[in-house]
Design a protein around this motif. Structure first.
Motif, PDB file in Angstrom:
ATOM      1  N   ARG A 280     -24.102  -0.576 -18.103  1.00  0.00           N
ATOM      2  CA  ARG A 280     -25.479  -1.022 -18.217  1.00  0.00           C
ATOM      3  C   ARG A 280     -26.457   0.059 -17.728  1.00  0.00           C
ATOM      4  N   ASN A 281     -27.630   0.026 -18.327  1.00  0.00           N
ATOM      5  CA  ASN A 281     -28.765   0.835 -17.866  1.00  0.00           C
ATOM      6  C   ASN A 281     -28.419   2.323 -17.833  1.00  0.00           C
ATOM      7  N   CYS A 282     -27.801   2.819 -18.881  1.00  0.00           N
ATOM      8  CA  CYS A 282     -27.433   4.231 -18.974  1.00  0.00           C
ATOM      9  C   CYS A 282     -28.599   5.044 -19.523  1.00  0.00           C
ATOM     10  N   GLU A 283     -28.872   6.171 -18.895  1.00  0.00           N
ATOM     11  CA  GLU A 283     -29.994   7.012 -19.281  1.00  0.00           C
ATOM     12  C   GLU A 283     -29.606   7.933 -20.436  1.00  0.00           C
ATOM     13  N   VAL A 284     -30.518   8.080 -21.409  1.00  0.00           N
ATOM     14  CA  VAL A 284     -30.329   9.017 -22.508  1.00  0.00           C
ATOM     15  C   VAL A 284     -30.692  10.409 -21.994  1.00  0.00           C
ATOM     16  N   LYS A 285     -29.712  11.294 -21.926  1.00  0.00           N
ATOM     17  CA  LYS A 285     -29.935  12.617 -21.354  1.00  0.00           C
ATOM     18  C   LYS A 285     -30.377  13.639 -22.397  1.00  0.00           C
ATOM     19  N   SER A 286     -29.827  13.550 -23.634  1.00  0.00           N
ATOM     20  CA  SER A 286     -30.197  14.523 -24.676  1.00  0.00           C
ATOM     21  C   SER A 286     -29.956  13.904 -26.044  1.00  0.00           C
ATOM     22  N   ILE A 287     -30.636  14.485 -27.062  1.00  0.00           N
ATOM     23  CA  ILE A 287     -30.533  13.983 -28.435  1.00  0.00           C
ATOM     24  C   ILE A 287     -30.115  15.143 -29.331  1.00  0.00           C
ATOM     25  N   VAL A 288     -29.128  14.871 -30.166  1.00  0.00           N
ATOM     26  CA  VAL A 288     -28.659  15.840 -31.148  1.00  0.00           C
ATOM     27  C   VAL A 288     -28.736  15.187 -32.526  1.00  0.00           C
ATOM     28  N   PRO A 289     -28.671  15.955 -33.623  1.00  0.00           N
ATOM     29  CA  PRO A 289     -28.815  15.345 -34.968  1.00  0.00           C
ATOM     30  C   PRO A 289     -27.808  14.252 -35.259  1.00  0.00           C
ATOM     31  N   TYR A 290     -26.609  14.319 -34.626  1.00  0.00           N
ATOM     32  CA  TYR A 290     -25.588  13.324 -34.961  1.00  0.00           C
ATOM     33  C   TYR A 290     -25.484  12.209 -33.932  1.00  0.00           C
ATOM     34  N   GLY A 291     -26.384  12.160 -32.930  1.00  0.00           N
ATOM     35  CA  GLY A 291     -26.349  11.079 -31.966  1.00  0.00           C
ATOM     36  C   GLY A 291     -27.043  11.449 -30.672  1.00  0.00           C
ATOM     37  N   VAL A 292     -26.729  10.685 -29.615  1.00  0.00           N
ATOM     38  CA  VAL A 292     -27.326  10.934 -28.297  1.00  0.00           C
ATOM     39  C   VAL A 292     -26.215  10.956 -27.253  1.00  0.00           C
TER      40      VAL A 292
ATOM     41  N   GLU B  79     -33.951   9.725 -33.168  1.00  0.00           N
ATOM     42  CA  GLU B  79     -35.246   9.475 -32.552  1.00  0.00           C
ATOM     43  C   GLU B  79     -35.897   8.189 -33.068  1.00  0.00           C
ATOM     44  N   ASP B  80     -35.391   7.670 -34.205  1.00  0.00           N
ATOM     45  CA  ASP B  80     -35.953   6.423 -34.708  1.00  0.00           C
ATOM     46  C   ASP B  80     -35.581   5.229 -33.834  1.00  0.00           C
ATOM     47  N   ALA B  81     -34.502   5.393 -33.011  1.00  0.00           N
ATOM     48  CA  ALA B  81     -34.062   4.275 -32.166  1.00  0.00           C
ATOM     49  C   ALA B  81     -34.341   4.512 -30.685  1.00  0.00           C
ATOM     50  N   VAL B  82     -34.127   5.711 -30.185  1.00  0.00           N
ATOM     51  CA  VAL B  82     -34.300   5.999 -28.758  1.00  0.00           C
ATOM     52  C   VAL B  82     -34.943   7.357 -28.598  1.00  0.00           C
ATOM     53  N   LYS B  83     -35.373   7.645 -27.370  1.00  0.00           N
ATOM     54  CA  LYS B  83     -35.873   8.967 -27.008  1.00  0.00           C
ATOM     55  C   LYS B  83     -35.312   9.325 -25.640  1.00  0.00           C
ATOM     56  N   VAL B  84     -35.423  10.589 -25.257  1.00  0.00           N
ATOM     57  CA  VAL B  84     -34.879  11.056 -23.983  1.00  0.00           C
ATOM     58  C   VAL B  84     -35.539  10.319 -22.826  1.00  0.00           C
ATOM     59  N   GLY B  85     -34.710   9.832 -21.919  1.00  0.00           N
ATOM     60  CA  GLY B  85     -35.216   9.095 -20.758  1.00  0.00           C
ATOM     61  C   GLY B  85     -35.082   7.607 -20.901  1.00  0.00           C
ATOM     62  N   ASP B  86     -34.847   7.115 -22.124  1.00  0.00           N
ATOM     63  CA  ASP B  86     -34.654   5.679 -22.292  1.00  0.00           C
ATOM     64  C   ASP B  86     -33.341   5.246 -21.655  1.00  0.00           C
ATOM     65  N   ARG B  87     -33.273   3.975 -21.281  1.00  0.00           N
ATOM     66  CA  ARG B  87     -32.065   3.420 -20.689  1.00  0.00           C
ATOM     67  C   ARG B  87     -31.540   2.325 -21.597  1.00  0.00           C
ATOM     68  N   ILE B  88     -30.255   2.435 -21.941  1.00  0.00           N
ATOM     69  CA  ILE B  88     -29.644   1.493 -22.863  1.00  0.00           C
ATOM     70  C   ILE B  88     -28.308   1.043 -22.322  1.00  0.00           C
ATOM     71  N   ASP B  89     -27.789  -0.056 -22.873  1.00  0.00           N
ATOM     72  CA  ASP B  89     -26.462  -0.547 -22.541  1.00  0.00           C
ATOM     73  C   ASP B  89     -25.491  -0.102 -23.619  1.00  0.00           C
ATOM     74  N   VAL B  90     -24.332   0.404 -23.195  1.00  0.00           N
ATOM     75  CA  VAL B  90     -23.321   0.873 -24.141  1.00  0.00           C
ATOM     76  C   VAL B  90     -21.959   0.344 -23.720  1.00  0.00           C
ATOM     77  N   MET B  91     -21.049   0.399 -24.694  1.00  0.00           N
ATOM     78  CA  MET B  91     -19.669  -0.004 -24.439  1.00  0.00           C
ATOM     79  C   MET B  91     -18.753   1.103 -24.931  1.00  0.00           C
ATOM     80  N   LEU B  92     -17.678   1.362 -24.152  1.00  0.00           N
ATOM     81  CA  LEU B  92     -16.723   2.385 -24.547  1.00  0.00           C
ATOM     82  C   LEU B  92     -15.945   1.886 -25.759  1.00  0.00           C
ATOM     83  N   LYS B  93     -16.065   2.670 -26.857  1.00  0.00           N
ATOM     84  CA  LYS B  93     -15.460   2.245 -28.121  1.00  0.00           C
ATOM     85  C   LYS B  93     -14.179   2.990 -28.423  1.00  0.00           C
ATOM     86  N   GLU B  94     -14.102   4.276 -28.045  1.00  0.00           N
ATOM     87  CA  GLU B  94     -12.952   5.078 -28.459  1.00  0.00           C
ATOM     88  C   GLU B  94     -12.744   6.226 -27.475  1.00  0.00           C
ATOM     89  N   ILE B  95     -11.465   6.584 -27.264  1.00  0.00           N
ATOM     90  CA  ILE B  95     -11.068   7.781 -26.505  1.00  0.00           C
ATOM     91  C   ILE B  95     -10.147   8.576 -27.409  1.00  0.00           C
TER      92      ILE B  95
END
Length: 942
Positions: free
Chosen positions: A821-833, A859-875
């Protein structure tokens, strides 16, 4: 020469020889030797001829023959190493006013190979190797003498004559590829008489011996290191008892390690080299000294084991002595029974005998004449004067129990003796004594004093001595002689009181202990403290707990930096004995501190159970004997007060000895003294320190002031010391206040975490930035990482828990399905964040996983500094993590714990949620140390 003069000469010879044998520990045999003599008058009336020197020659032959059975039945001309005075070489002139005697300058001691008083016990028969003589340097005439000597299961090579030829003696001893070089030098002019032989020993381990240099700014070897000081003490203690009384020429022994192979320890080699060098020199010592180490490996005793073998040894025993007796032992073990220690000592004595007999041929071949004519003893009649003046007063003074009062009374009595002798005209005004001059200096012909030099230039080294007219010696004693005799008489009276009266100065019997009082927790801010008092000896012990940075680092010959987790520092200020002096660290303090340290070390818990670095300080606040053993007792109580879970309680005791009780009116049996005081230590023949518990010994040290003791005497001392230790442990259990048995609130908190070694880089970070940031953010003192172990040291539990959480987040292994929960977006690249799901850890969230809707760019969904919830999908197979935001947009009821987790490395199915495994932090706290087991009923005082 008149018959009366010759008779007096014989009596003087008799007394001096008797004192010499006494100093050598041969008191019992000397009476048997001298019983063979007829009366002085009869002897000389039968052998007196027209030439007085012939009578002296007959006397000299008789004495040497009785002392050397190997000469029985042989003609005087065949006596080896026996140079007798003749009429042409030395003329005798003995004044009737003084009975001071010195051997003639050309007299030589008898051979070392014959010892009628030799200790009889089973031994190994070793055939002495022959001395090899090698000439080096073509045409130089220089010769090197070498011999191989048994040294346990191997031989060592002893060489002399090729290095250090200007010293009185020099040897190089080689064991494997370890080479020790040792020299002995003497001052040309003797010092003023004193009761302490002027012997100076220095030992140095050159780092170049192991192919290293100092790591500091100064590359030259600096001050003597602690372990070098300990080796100096090992060299000094067995050699000093072999020096005769009355020899005051300053003697210096220097030893260097020139080569070290990492297998053969140089310490025992240095002691043996020093003993051989002294035997080859002009020092008139009595016996050759050698030293060996005994280890206990796989329940088998090993003589001189290698350093690798010693890593598995349960015993580290260093023993030194002569071919007939033990002079010094020192060692450490893990609660070894007394019986096993005696076995080790016996094996060591046999090994020492082999070494001493192996070097006999070398001493006979290369040894220099001994300076027996330099021995200056106080006049014999002075002993009677001192005893007559101080007799009754001295007996009363020795009955005073208080140490300071007794010392002042004896000092006043000494001044009284000096005053009376001065009034009677016995003491020289200028402080010198005619008795200090050698007999040969008084009796040489005048024409021998002058060296005739022809007219012209004088070559370098030629000396022209003007004849000095002879004067009759006055009847004067020096003040120093009176003080020396007074001290010897005081010692004799104290020994007589102990043997005949059965009471010591404080009224105790030979087995009684002094009163013991102990208390803990005296210093509230210290981590642990204890005050241990035994009679007039008192030690204040303080314990400090810390992390690895507090460890004592040691720079030695090994190519590795060693750090001591436990160390004890001993301080002996002059105020402890009521004196004024300079405050400096002495060799004695280093030796006593090491002994107490090694006595307590076997009781400590392993580092994984108690991860603290432990420092013990022992300050001697009062001293009247056995202060090192008081440090053991006080240190044990202080460790318990600091909460250190010791394996067992440990106590120490010092034992004394009166060897020749027949001399002071006893039955001749050695008398063992328990818990000796300072005066008994100074007047006795042995100082044996033993530390341990009820069942075994952890440390021991023995110094002998005579030529040596036998195993039977040592066995009795060990048995009596064991009984004394039990009583001391019983008294320590009565400590009030008792030890707290818990870690102080002022001590640092240490927590140990185990992680995978490959995760250490994640904690340390580039250039140590990450670990420094953790220390600063959490407020802990230090974080030590080594071999999968992370040790956190903090001042309180709050900062400790915070650092544990930060480290756990860095090193945790997330599972598929874990939600962050509440993970910070550190950087954005063309294929994701990239999102930071844990401090310092980032993972990729692909653009397709940012939303269930189609996105042209992240950038249409998030920007640097936003905080979002994520789930580990794959290793994936490389261990890289792939997060998903879209998976959390599904309905909550579809996320259940009943479904199986997806395996690592398999692709993720879009509508199959993983099992949720949230991270829970550890709340592990340091375990509370357990108190040691209570003492047995057998320890209680009856």
């Amino acid at each position: 020469m008149k018959t009366s003069d010759l008779s007096m000469y014989f009596v003087t010879y008799y007394k001096i020889l008797h004192v010499t044998t006494r100093n050598s520990g041969l008191d019992k045999r000397s009476s048997a030797i001298f019983s063979h003599f007829p009366s002085p008058t009869d002897l000389f009336l039968r052998r007196l001829t027209n030439n007085s020197s012939n009578a002296l020659r007959a006397l000299h032959i008789t004495l040497m023959t009785l002392l050397n059975p190997s000469l029985h039945g042989r003609t005087p001309a065949s006596y080896p190493f026996l140079h007798l005075p003749t009429q042409s070489s030395t003329s005798l002139s003995v004044s009737s006013t003084s009975s001071r005697f010195f051997l003639p300058r050309r007299a030589r001691p008898l051979s070392r190979s014959s010892k009628p008083w030799e200790h009889k016990c089973p031994r190994y028969r070793v055939s002495a190797s022959s001395v090899e003589c090698t000439e080096y340097g073509s045409g130089s005439g220089l010769k090197k003498y070498s011999i191989k000597v048994p040294f346990g299961n191997r031989d060592i090579l002893v060489e002399t004559g090729h290095i250090g030829r200007q010293a009185s003696a020099s040897v190089t001893v080689t064991d494997g590829e370890t080479i020790v070089y040792c020299t002995v030098c003497l001052a040309d002019v003797p010092n003023d008489p004193s009761d302490f032989f002027p012997l100076f020993v220095n030992y140095q381990e050159r780092l170049s011996a192991a192919g290293r240099t100092s790591g500091g700014y100064f590359k030259r070897e600096g001050r003597t290191k602690d372990h070098e000081v300990l080796v100096c003490r090992l060299m000094d203690r067995p050699l000093r008892p072999t020096m005769p009384k009355g020899f005051y020429h300053e003697t210096q022994i220097l030893s260097w390690v020139f080569s070290y192979d990492g297998l053969h320890s140089p310490d025992c080699l240095a002691v043996t080299a020093a003993g051989i060098a002294v035997s080859l020199s002009e020092v008139p010592n009595t016996n050759t000294v050698a030293c060996v180490r005994i280890g206990l490996i796989n329940d088998q005793f090993v003589v001189n084991p290698t350093t690798k073998e010693m890593e598995e040894s349960e015993l580290d025993l260093v023993i030194a002595g002569t071919d007939s007796a033990i002079s010094m032992i020192e060692g450490y073990c893990n609660f070894l029974p007394e019986e096993r220690l005696l076995e080790a000592v016996e094996i060591g004595q046999l090994a020492i005998r082999d070494i001493c007999r192996g070097v006999e041929n070398l001493v006979k071949t290369c040894g220099k004449p001994k300076m027996t004519d330099a021995i200056r003893l106080p006049p014999v009649e002075l002993y009677k004067h001192v005893e007559d003046i101080s007799g009754e007063d001295l007996v009363k003074a020795l009955e005073i129990k208080d140490k300071i009062s007794r010392r002042k009374t004896l000092s006043a009595l000494e001044e009284k003796v000096l005053t009376i002798l001065s009034e009677k005209g016995y003491i020289s005004k200028n402080g010198s004594s005619i008795a200090n001059e050698g007999l040969a200096d008084l009796t040489e012909d005048e024409d021998e004093d002058e060296e005739v030099v022809d007219d012209g230039e004088v070559d370098e080294g030629d000396i022209h001595i003007k004849p000095v007219p002879r004067k009759s010696p006055p009847l004067f004693y020096s003040e120093v002689d009176v003080k020396l005799v007074f001290k010897e008489v005081s010692s004799k009276f104290l020994r007589r009181r102990i043997v005949q009266g059965g009471k010591r100065s404080d009224g105790r019997s030979s087995v009684d202990l002094r009163p013991i009082i102990s208390q803990c927790g005296m210093l509230p801010r210290a981590h642990g403290s204890a005050l241990f008092t035994r009679g007039e000896t008192q030690s204040l012990a303080v314990v400090t707990l810390g992390d690895k940075q507090m460890a004592q680092r040691i720079d030695n010959l090994e190519d590795s930096e060693e750090a001591k987790r436990f160390y004890l520092q001993y301080t002996f200020p002059p105020s402890s004995v009521g004196e004024v002096g300079r405050m400096s660290l002495s060799r004695r303090e280093i030796g006593h501190g090491t002994l107490a340290e090694r006595a307590l070390e076997p009781t400590l818990p392993p580092e994984d159970e108690f991860p603290y670095t432990i420092r013990v300080e022992s300050t001697i606040t009062e001293s009247n004997g056995s202060s090192s053993m008081a440090s053991v007792c006080g240190g044990c109580l202080a460790l318990l007060d600091a909460g250190v879970p010791l394996k067992s309680w440990v106590a120490g005791i010092a034992m004394g000895l009166v060897l020749d009780t027949e001399e002071v009116g006893g039955n001749g049996e050695p008398l063992i003294l328990s818990d000796i005081s300072g005066s008994e230590d100074a007047s006795g023949d042995m100082d044996l320190k033993l530390a341990g518990n009820e069942t075994g010994i952890t440390a021991f040290q023995m110094d002998i002031k005579v030529s040596g003791i036998t195993l039977s005497v040592m066995e009795k001392a060990l048995s009596q010391a064991r009984d004394g230790r039990k009583l001391i442990l019983n008294e320590m259990a009565k400590c009030s206040p008792s030890p707290s048995m818990k870690i102080s609130k002022y001590a640092p908190v240490i927590h140990v975490m185990k992680i995978k070694p490959e995760k250490l880089n994640m904690i340390i970070g580039a250039g140590g930035k990450k670990i420094k940031s953790i220390i600063e953010e959490a407020g802990v003192e230090s974080i030590d990482t080594q071999g999968g172990i992370v040790k956190i040291t903090a001042k309180d539990m709050l900062s400790l828990e915070k650092s544990k959480e930060l480290i756990s987040n860095l090193t945790m292994v997330p599972s598929i399905g874990d939600i962050f929960r509440n993970c910070e977006v550190k950087s954005i690249v063309p294929y994701g964040v990239f999102v930071e799901f844990a401090p310092g850890r980032e993972a990729l969230c692909h653009i397709s996983e940012l939303s269930s809707d189609w996105l042209s760019k992240p950038e249409d969904a998030v920007k640097v500094g936003d905080r979002i919830d994520v789930m580990l999908k794959e290793i994936n197979e490389k261990g890289q993590l792939r997060m998903s935001r879209r998976a959390l947009e599904s309905e909550p009821e579809k996320v259940t714990d009943k479904q199986s987790p997806i395996q690592i490395g398999t692709p993720m199915k879009e509508n199959l949620p993983p099992v949720r495994k949230p991270f829970t932090k550890s709340s592990t706290a340091p375990a509370t140390p357990k108190a040691p087991a209570p003492l047995k009923e057998s320890n209680k005082v009856k």
